[in-house]
Design a protein around this motif. Structure first.
Motif, PDB file in Angstrom:
ATOM      1  N   LYS A  45       0.817  -1.217   0.000  1.00  0.00           N
ATOM      2  CA  LYS A  45       0.000   0.000   0.000  1.00  0.00           C
ATOM      3  C   LYS A  45       0.850   1.267   0.000  1.00  0.00           C
ATOM      4  N   SER A  46       2.042   1.208   0.603  1.00  0.00           N
ATOM      5  CA  SER A  46       2.916   2.378   0.628  1.00  0.00           C
ATOM      6  C   SER A  46       3.358   2.777  -0.783  1.00  0.00           C
ATOM      7  N   ALA A  47       3.683   1.799  -1.619  1.00  0.00           N
ATOM      8  CA  ALA A  47       4.060   2.090  -3.008  1.00  0.00           C
ATOM      9  C   ALA A  47       2.886   2.710  -3.764  1.00  0.00           C
ATOM     10  N   VAL A  48       1.682   2.216  -3.508  1.00  0.00           N
ATOM     11  CA  VAL A  48       0.488   2.799  -4.130  1.00  0.00           C
ATOM     12  C   VAL A  48       0.322   4.249  -3.663  1.00  0.00           C
ATOM     13  N   GLY A  49       0.489   4.472  -2.375  1.00  0.00           N
ATOM     14  CA  GLY A  49       0.377   5.830  -1.836  1.00  0.00           C
ATOM     15  C   GLY A  49       1.383   6.787  -2.453  1.00  0.00           C
ATOM     16  N   ARG A  50       2.629   6.331  -2.596  1.00  0.00           N
ATOM     17  CA  ARG A  50       3.659   7.177  -3.220  1.00  0.00           C
ATOM     18  C   ARG A  50       3.287   7.515  -4.657  1.00  0.00           C
ATOM     19  N   ARG A  51       2.798   6.523  -5.395  1.00  0.00           N
ATOM     20  CA  ARG A  51       2.436   6.746  -6.798  1.00  0.00           C
ATOM     21  C   ARG A  51       1.250   7.693  -6.917  1.00  0.00           C
ATOM     22  N   LEU A  52       0.224   7.494  -6.098  1.00  0.00           N
ATOM     23  CA  LEU A  52      -0.936   8.391  -6.129  1.00  0.00           C
ATOM     24  C   LEU A  52      -0.527   9.819  -5.802  1.00  0.00           C
ATOM     25  N   ASP A  53       0.286   9.969  -4.753  1.00  0.00           N
ATOM     26  CA  ASP A  53       0.754  11.301  -4.348  1.00  0.00           C
ATOM     27  C   ASP A  53       1.520  11.967  -5.492  1.00  0.00           C
ATOM     28  N   ALA A  54       2.421  11.242  -6.129  1.00  0.00           N
ATOM     29  CA  ALA A  54       3.218  11.806  -7.233  1.00  0.00           C
ATOM     30  C   ALA A  54       2.324  12.218  -8.400  1.00  0.00           C
ATOM     31  N   LEU A  55       1.328  11.406  -8.707  1.00  0.00           N
ATOM     32  CA  LEU A  55       0.421  11.741  -9.808  1.00  0.00           C
ATOM     33  C   LEU A  55      -0.408  12.979  -9.494  1.00  0.00           C
ATOM     34  N   VAL A  56      -0.873  13.101  -8.264  1.00  0.00           N
ATOM     35  CA  VAL A  56      -1.651  14.286  -7.878  1.00  0.00           C
ATOM     36  C   VAL A  56      -0.778  15.530  -7.945  1.00  0.00           C
ATOM     37  N   LEU A 118     -12.528   4.956  -5.906  1.00  0.00           N
ATOM     38  CA  LEU A 118     -11.714   4.025  -6.679  1.00  0.00           C
ATOM     39  C   LEU A 118     -11.023   3.141  -5.655  1.00  0.00           C
ATOM     40  N   HIS A 119     -11.218   1.830  -5.743  1.00  0.00           N
ATOM     41  CA  HIS A 119     -10.544   0.887  -4.847  1.00  0.00           C
ATOM     42  C   HIS A 119      -9.374   0.273  -5.594  1.00  0.00           C
ATOM     43  N   ILE A 120      -8.203   0.317  -4.974  1.00  0.00           N
ATOM     44  CA  ILE A 120      -7.000  -0.248  -5.586  1.00  0.00           C
ATOM     45  C   ILE A 120      -6.544  -1.425  -4.731  1.00  0.00           C
ATOM     46  N   HIS A 121      -6.595  -2.621  -5.327  1.00  0.00           N
ATOM     47  CA  HIS A 121      -6.168  -3.855  -4.657  1.00  0.00           C
ATOM     48  C   HIS A 121      -4.712  -4.148  -5.013  1.00  0.00           C
ATOM     49  N   GLU A 122      -4.119  -5.076  -4.283  1.00  0.00           N
ATOM     50  CA  GLU A 122      -2.683  -5.345  -4.394  1.00  0.00           C
ATOM     51  C   GLU A 122      -2.204  -5.590  -5.821  1.00  0.00           C
ATOM     52  N   HIS A 123      -2.899  -6.358  -6.589  1.00  0.00           N
ATOM     53  CA  HIS A 123      -2.387  -6.707  -7.915  1.00  0.00           C
ATOM     54  C   HIS A 123      -3.071  -5.927  -9.040  1.00  0.00           C
ATOM     55  N   GLN A 125      -3.693  -3.047 -11.730  1.00  0.00           N
ATOM     56  CA  GLN A 125      -2.885  -2.152 -12.557  1.00  0.00           C
ATOM     57  C   GLN A 125      -3.629  -0.820 -12.593  1.00  0.00           C
ATOM     58  N   LEU A 126      -3.044   0.219 -11.994  1.00  0.00           N
ATOM     59  CA  LEU A 126      -3.666   1.537 -11.970  1.00  0.00           C
ATOM     60  C   LEU A 126      -3.671   2.136 -13.370  1.00  0.00           C
ATOM     61  N   ASP A 127      -4.820   2.552 -13.835  1.00  0.00           N
ATOM     62  CA  ASP A 127      -4.927   3.268 -15.106  1.00  0.00           C
ATOM     63  C   ASP A 127      -4.554   4.720 -14.807  1.00  0.00           C
ATOM     64  N   GLU A 128      -3.262   5.032 -14.969  1.00  0.00           N
ATOM     65  CA  GLU A 128      -2.763   6.351 -14.591  1.00  0.00           C
ATOM     66  C   GLU A 128      -3.371   7.469 -15.426  1.00  0.00           C
ATOM     67  N   ALA A 129      -3.626   7.216 -16.699  1.00  0.00           N
ATOM     68  CA  ALA A 129      -4.235   8.242 -17.546  1.00  0.00           C
ATOM     69  C   ALA A 129      -5.635   8.585 -17.032  1.00  0.00           C
ATOM     70  N   GLN A 130      -6.421   7.557 -16.702  1.00  0.00           N
ATOM     71  CA  GLN A 130      -7.769   7.807 -16.183  1.00  0.00           C
ATOM     72  C   GLN A 130      -7.706   8.485 -14.827  1.00  0.00           C
TER      73      GLN A 130
END
Length: 146
Positions: A45-56, A118-123, A125-130
């Motif tokens: 979840k920490s990697a997801v958090g870092r990626r979401l933060d960077a995208l925002v 938006l719920h993001i589960h462990e596996h 693939q985040l649609d970063e464009a969306q």
């Protein structure tokens, strides 16, 4: 002889995890409490958090950040909060506080008619464009006052 100062254990420095693994972080404004929350997100979840933060941050220059109610919030000064993140046991929940006004509407309904998730589960693939499109749209709407 100098007095020996006891070392703090790594366990004492770790934040408490609430139900579902949500980090308990003191509320505060700015990037520092948000980064503390992200660092304390358990496991993948920490990697997801870092990626979401960077995208925002990339999508909304000058985005306002805070931690309230053990959740990072993102907003625009004078407009309120447009997005929040929260850890649950098996997913990371991204809340778009005016998500019903986004196109397309994020997939998960809320008890609040305006909010969508938006719920993001462990596996997943985040649609970063969306995601970045939703962030851009959400940041241009009046945000939630909290």
């Amino acid at each position: 002889m100098a007095e020996k100062v006891p070392e703090k254990s790594a366990k004492a420095a770790e934040p408490t995890l609430l139900s579902g693994g949500n980090p308990q972080i003191a509320k505060g404004d700015g990037d520092a409490p948000v980064q503390a929350y992200i660092a304390a997100m358990p496991g993948w979840k920490s990697a997801v958090g870092r990626r979401l933060d960077a995208l925002v941050v990339r999508t909304v220059p000058g985005v306002r950040k805070a931690v309230k109610w053990n959740s990072p919030l993102y907003g625009v000064e004078g407009q309120g909060w447009f997005l929040g993140i929260h850890c649950f046991a098996i997913y990371v929940k991204v809340a778009f506080f005016r998500g019903a006004a986004l196109s397309p509407v994020p997939p998960v309904a809320s008890k609040s008619p305006d909010t969508r998730y938006l719920h993001i589960h462990e596996h997943d693939q985040l649609d970063e464009a969306q995601f970045t499109d939703w962030v851009k749209q959400a940041s241009q709407l009046p945000g939630a006052k909290m």
